[in-house]
Structures are given as structure tokens and as C-alpha cells.
Design a protein around this motif. Structure first.
Motif, PDB file in Angstrom:
ATOM      1  N   GLY A 354       0.821  -1.204   0.000  1.00 50.85           N
ATOM      2  CA  GLY A 354       0.000   0.000   0.000  1.00 50.85           C
ATOM      3  C   GLY A 354       0.850   1.247   0.000  1.00 50.85           C
ATOM      4  O   GLY A 354       1.929   1.278  -0.588  1.00 50.85           O
ATOM      5  N   GLY A 355       0.361   2.277   0.648  1.00 48.60           N
ATOM      6  CA  GLY A 355       1.117   3.513   0.723  1.00 48.60           C
ATOM      7  C   GLY A 355       0.475   4.662  -0.029  1.00 48.60           C
ATOM      8  O   GLY A 355       0.981   5.768  -0.044  1.00 48.60           O
ATOM      9  N   GLY A 356      -0.679   4.418  -0.628  1.00 52.07           N
ATOM     10  CA  GLY A 356      -1.371   5.475  -1.359  1.00 52.07           C
ATOM     11  C   GLY A 356      -2.440   6.150  -0.519  1.00 52.07           C
ATOM     12  O   GLY A 356      -2.333   6.231   0.700  1.00 52.07           O
ATOM     13  N   GLY A 357      -3.502   6.610  -1.182  1.00 57.38           N
ATOM     14  CA  GLY A 357      -4.624   7.260  -0.483  1.00 57.38           C
ATOM     15  C   GLY A 357      -5.453   6.230   0.267  1.00 57.38           C
ATOM     16  O   GLY A 357      -5.074   5.064   0.343  1.00 57.38           O
ATOM     17  N   THR A 358      -6.569   6.651   0.851  1.00 56.86           N
ATOM     18  CA  THR A 358      -7.336   5.711   1.674  1.00 56.86           C
ATOM     19  C   THR A 358      -8.768   5.559   1.193  1.00 56.86           C
ATOM     20  O   THR A 358      -9.453   6.553   0.967  1.00 56.86           O
ATOM     21  CB  THR A 358      -7.426   6.217   3.131  1.00 56.86           C
ATOM     22  OG1 THR A 358      -6.197   6.819   3.473  1.00 56.86           O
ATOM     23  CG2 THR A 358      -7.744   5.083   4.074  1.00 56.86           C
ATOM     24  N   ASP A 359      -9.223   4.311   1.061  1.00 52.27           N
ATOM     25  CA  ASP A 359     -10.644   4.015   0.975  1.00 52.27           C
ATOM     26  C   ASP A 359     -10.888   2.619   1.537  1.00 52.27           C
ATOM     27  O   ASP A 359     -10.814   1.623   0.832  1.00 52.27           O
ATOM     28  CB  ASP A 359     -11.146   4.101  -0.465  1.00 52.27           C
ATOM     29  CG  ASP A 359     -12.653   3.847  -0.538  1.00 52.27           C
ATOM     30  OD1 ASP A 359     -13.281   3.680   0.536  1.00 52.27           O
ATOM     31  OD2 ASP A 359     -13.199   3.814  -1.650  1.00 52.27           O
ATOM     32  N   LEU A 360     -11.157   2.569   2.819  1.00 48.83           N
ATOM     33  CA  LEU A 360     -11.290   1.267   3.475  1.00 48.83           C
ATOM     34  C   LEU A 360     -12.528   0.501   3.021  1.00 48.83           C
ATOM     35  O   LEU A 360     -12.635  -0.696   3.239  1.00 48.83           O
ATOM     36  CB  LEU A 360     -11.321   1.440   4.993  1.00 48.83           C
ATOM     37  CG  LEU A 360      -9.957   1.732   5.606  1.00 48.83           C
ATOM     38  CD1 LEU A 360     -10.077   1.837   7.112  1.00 48.83           C
ATOM     39  CD2 LEU A 360      -8.956   0.642   5.240  1.00 48.83           C
ATOM     40  N   GLY A 361     -13.463   1.215   2.393  1.00 48.15           N
ATOM     41  CA  GLY A 361     -14.650   0.536   1.852  1.00 48.15           C
ATOM     42  C   GLY A 361     -14.242  -0.603   0.930  1.00 48.15           C
ATOM     43  O   GLY A 361     -14.846  -1.672   0.919  1.00 48.15           O
ATOM     44  N   GLU A 362     -13.171  -0.393   0.160  1.00 49.05           N
ATOM     45  CA  GLU A 362     -12.680  -1.430  -0.758  1.00 49.05           C
ATOM     46  C   GLU A 362     -12.227  -2.666   0.018  1.00 49.05           C
ATOM     47  O   GLU A 362     -12.528  -3.793  -0.350  1.00 49.05           O
ATOM     48  CB  GLU A 362     -11.497  -0.888  -1.581  1.00 49.05           C
ATOM     49  CG  GLU A 362     -11.893   0.173  -2.592  1.00 49.05           C
ATOM     50  CD  GLU A 362     -12.830  -0.385  -3.657  1.00 49.05           C
ATOM     51  OE1 GLU A 362     -12.587  -1.507  -4.135  1.00 49.05           O
ATOM     52  OE2 GLU A 362     -13.818   0.304  -3.987  1.00 49.05           O
TER      53      GLU A 362
END
Ligand SMILES: [Zn+2]
Length: 423
Positions: A354-362
Motif C-alpha cells: 500500500g502507501g497510497g490514499g485511503t478508501d477502506l470501503g474497498e
């Protein structure tokens, strides 16, 4: 309240009923000394139904209680029942209160629909099913102790269910089944009864204190070998200090598993051995499956990696404490996308991607699609992420949040992880 019914103080009891009440309290406290504080906190109110023509409208043979710790006494019941039976019901009712069955009522979110009973009088099917579930949770543990149960007190076995479950598990197992129409009062489901007073009773903080006192005495009695039974886990949960997030985590996962196991696995995938006897009706299996937990880790840029690694180490311990085999642990890393699930023997050996932006919905979506389906999703995040409006279908979600300012949606159980490190 029905016309002709009056609510009186204790002096409204005839002498013989009052004697039985007093003797039953002593009996109860001697049978279950660990409950003495709670038994003494009960406030008796007398429901005088003698002014009613015909049959009394309310059946108070179980000595129902309300959320304010009032116990409702019918003089006829007190003179009719023997002292041990009255005493047993006092112990039983106090157990509803200290186990917070009203707060745990799974049907609370869906109030009675029109035509489906009402707040007063006829009860909804949900309330009755939960009442029975809570009853067998209580009676099971009382029987494992020293209390002699009267024949009318239900046990799990009488409903064909295993012993030692939580009320939530019984509740799911009893879905769609006919259960006896019992009523232990609003202390079971927080829905007011017609005979109950609307005066304020014992408040939340006071009942919290009583709960803790009872929990202390339960643990003492267990340590001294003076009692057995299923109160131990309950007491440990009550006494878990708020700042001890490990215990909170363990208890949230345990409850989530109990709940989800009931919901997901009382399906009809595995016919029980009784199935053949039931003429083409397939009965749900009563086997308790191994809890399955998946972990979603927020690996976006905002997460501090060393904190994350430390939290992962802790999660290992929690997962083991809840009795989950390593085989059952799936881990999904997620920044703005979900990475492939990893089966790891030790969460510390995880490949963090990882290490990018966040969208935990995924990540939640990917975890909920795992097969076999997880019972509980544990999310580790700083909470600086958008969340979906709804929980994933199926598993319960427990969010371990590493930053006190992070957001956690209302549909998830939030546990603040305090690793004791600097921020
Ligand atoms: Zn009950």
C-alpha cells in the motif's frame, strides 16, 4: 394500567405475602451470595389487582423487573409460591439486570410495527424470543452453580439447544420457532410494560457500580472454588478496565463471533442428525463452527508503519485469546484499493502493501467476499478514511482505531488502540 389495578408500596402487602417476600430475599442471598448487593438494590412495588372484576390482567408469576431495578410484586403470587421459588425468580431477575439484557436486545432497532403487538399488552414476537433467549442464558449458568431451578424455568436443552451460549446465539437459533410466551419485564428489552411505573428508578451509573461489585464477588467466589458456572467470562468483561483495549478488543470480537455465528451458520447447509426424524423438515445444525476472523489493515500513507506493526503484534494475541486457529486468519491490506488476501501464520510476518490514499470501503468489500465467509472483520486504521454508509452484509465489524481523532462509523464497534507510544 387496567382500571382497578393500583401500584402500592411494600406496606400494601398483606402480612403473609410480606413474610414470604422477606424470606425469599434472604433465601436468594444465601443461595447466591455474589448477587447480594444486587438483590438488596431491588425496589419492590406492589401491583394490587384485587379491584379488577374477573381475571387479573397481568401475569406477574415471574416477579418481573423494570430497567430502574423495580420488582413488581403481586400479593397473590407471593402467597401462592413457596419461598425457594420466589427466591429463584429474584435471582433470575437480578441476572437480567446485571447482564444488561435490555441493552443487548437485538430487536431494539426495529420497534414493533403496526399490528405486530404494541408497546403495552400483547408483546412482539421479537421481545418474547429475546426474553426466552436471555432466560436460558441465565438459567444455564444458575443450574451450573448451586441454585435449584423450579420446573417452570426453561433450560437450553428443553428447546433442543446446547448449553453455555450467549443469549445472542440462542436468539438466532430460535428464529422462526415457537417459544413460550414469557414476560420478565422491561429489564429484558427496554420496552415499558403496562404495570410499570414511569417514575425514575435506579440510574445507569448506580447500576454500573452494582454490576462491578457483583463481578468482583463472582471472581472472588470462583477463585475460592465457592462457585462454578458461566459467570466468570461475564465478570471478566465487566471488570476489564476501560483503558485496557486488548480486553475490549477480545470481548468485541467474541461478541461479534457469537452474533455472526448465529446469523450465518444456523443456515441449512448441514442437516442435523435429528433431520430424518422431522419428516422432510431440515433442522439447522447445532454444531458450533470455528470462528473465522479477517483483518483489514489500513496501509495508506497516513498510517505510521511502526505503530501499525506494533498493533499487529497485539492483534495476534487477541485472536489467540478468542480461540481462533491461525488457519482462520485472513489479512487484507488496503489503501485506496484492496490487495490480495494473505493467509499468515503470524500477523507480524505480513507483507504490508500500500502507501497510497485511503478508501477502506474497498478492503471491507473484499474481506466480506472471502470464502468461507468471515464472522468478524477486524479493521486496523487511524480512522482518516471515508467509510461506506452501510456495513458489509454478513460479518460484524470491529474497528481498532489508532488515532483518537479518527472516525468510526456507527455500525461498527469502535475500540481505541492505545499502544502507549508517542503520537
Ligand atoms: Zn427471565
Amino acid at each position: 394500567m387496567e382500571p382497578g389495578v393500583r401500584l402500592l408500596g411494600l406496606d400494601g402487602l398483606p402480612a403473609d405475602a410480606r413474610q414470604n417476600w422477606a424470606a425469599a430475599r434472604v433465601w436468594a442471598a444465601s443461595q447466591a451470595p455474589y448477587l447480594a448487593t444486587a438483590l438488596l438494590a431491588l425496589q419492590p412495588l406492589v401491583v394490587d389487582q384485587s379491584g379488577v372484576e374477573g381475571d387479573p390482567p397481568y401475569d406477574l408469576r415471574r416477579l418481573p423487573v423494570d430497567q430502574g431495578w423495580r420488582v413488581y410484586l403481586d400479593p397473590y403470587v407471593l402467597t401462592d409460591l413457596d419461598v425457594p421459588t420466589i427466591g429463584y425468580w429474584l435471582v433470575h431477575q437480578v441476572a437480567h439486570l446485571i447482564r444488561d439484557h435490555a441493552g443487548r436486545f437485538p430487536g431494539a432497532a426495529s420497534p414493533p410495527a403496526e399490528g405486530d403487538g404494541d408497546l403495552f399488552g400483547r408483546r412482539t414476537a421479537d421481545s418474547v424470543r429475546w426474553n426466552v433467549s436471555a432466560d436460558i442464558e441465565i438459567n444455564d449458568d444458575l443450574e451450573a452453580g448451586d441454585i435449584t431451578l423450579p420446573p417452570e424455568a426453561p433450560l437450553p436443552g428443553q428447546l433442543g439447544l446446547p448449553e453455555g451460549w450467549l443469549a445472542e446465539q440462542y436468539w438466532h437459533a430460535l428464529e422462526g420457532r415457537s417459544v413460550p410466551e414469557v414476560d420478565c419485564g422491561s429489564a429484558t428489552d427496554a420496552r415499558p410494560r403496562e404495570w410499570e411505573t414511569n417514575q425514575p428508578g435506579l440510574d445507569g451509573p448506580s447500576s454500573g457500580l452494582i454490576r462491578r461489585e457483583v463481578a468482583r464477588r463472582v471472581l472472588e467466589a470462583l477463585e475460592a472454588g465457592r462457585m462454578t458456572g458461566g459467570w466468570g467470562l461475564w465478570a471478566e468483561e465487566v471488570l476489564a478496565p476501560k483503558e485496557n483495549w486488548r480486553q475490549q478488543f477480545a470481548s468485541a470480537i467474541r461478541r461479534g463471533v457469537a452474533d455472526a455465528v448465529g446469523r450465518l451458520d444456523f443456515t441449512y447447509e448441514r442437516p442435523s442428525r435429528r433431520a430424518s426424524a422431522a419428516q422432510g423438515v431440515i433442522l439447522p445444525s447445532m454444531r458450533q463452527p470455528v470462528p473465522r476472523v479477517a483483518i483489514v489493515i489500513d496501509t495508506s500513507a497516513s498510517m505510521r508503519q511502526e505503530l501499525l506493526a506494533q498493533a499487529l503484534g497485539e492483534v495476534n494475541g487477541v485472536v489467540r485469546a478468542v480461540g481462533i486457529g491461525r488457519r482462520e486468519l485472513n489479512v487484507i491490506c488496503c489503501d485506496e484499493q484492496a490487495y490480495d488476501a494473505q493467509r499468515v501464520l503470524d500477523a507480524r510476518t505480513l507483507r504490508l502493501e500500500g502507501g497510497g490514499g485511503t478508501d477502506l470501503g474497498e478492503g471491507l468489500r473484499a474481506a466480506a467476499e472471502l470464502r468461507p465467509r468471515p464472522h468478524v472483520l477486524v479493521v486496523l486504521t487511524d480512522g482518516h478514511t471515508p467509510w461506506p454508509d452501510r456495513p458489509p452484509a454478513g460479518p460484524r465489524v470491529v474497528v481498532g482505531v489508532l488515532d483518537a481523532d479518527g472516525s468510526v462509523p456507527g455500525w461498527a464497534k469502535r475500540v481505541l488502540i492505545d499502544t502507549g507510544g508517542k503520537k
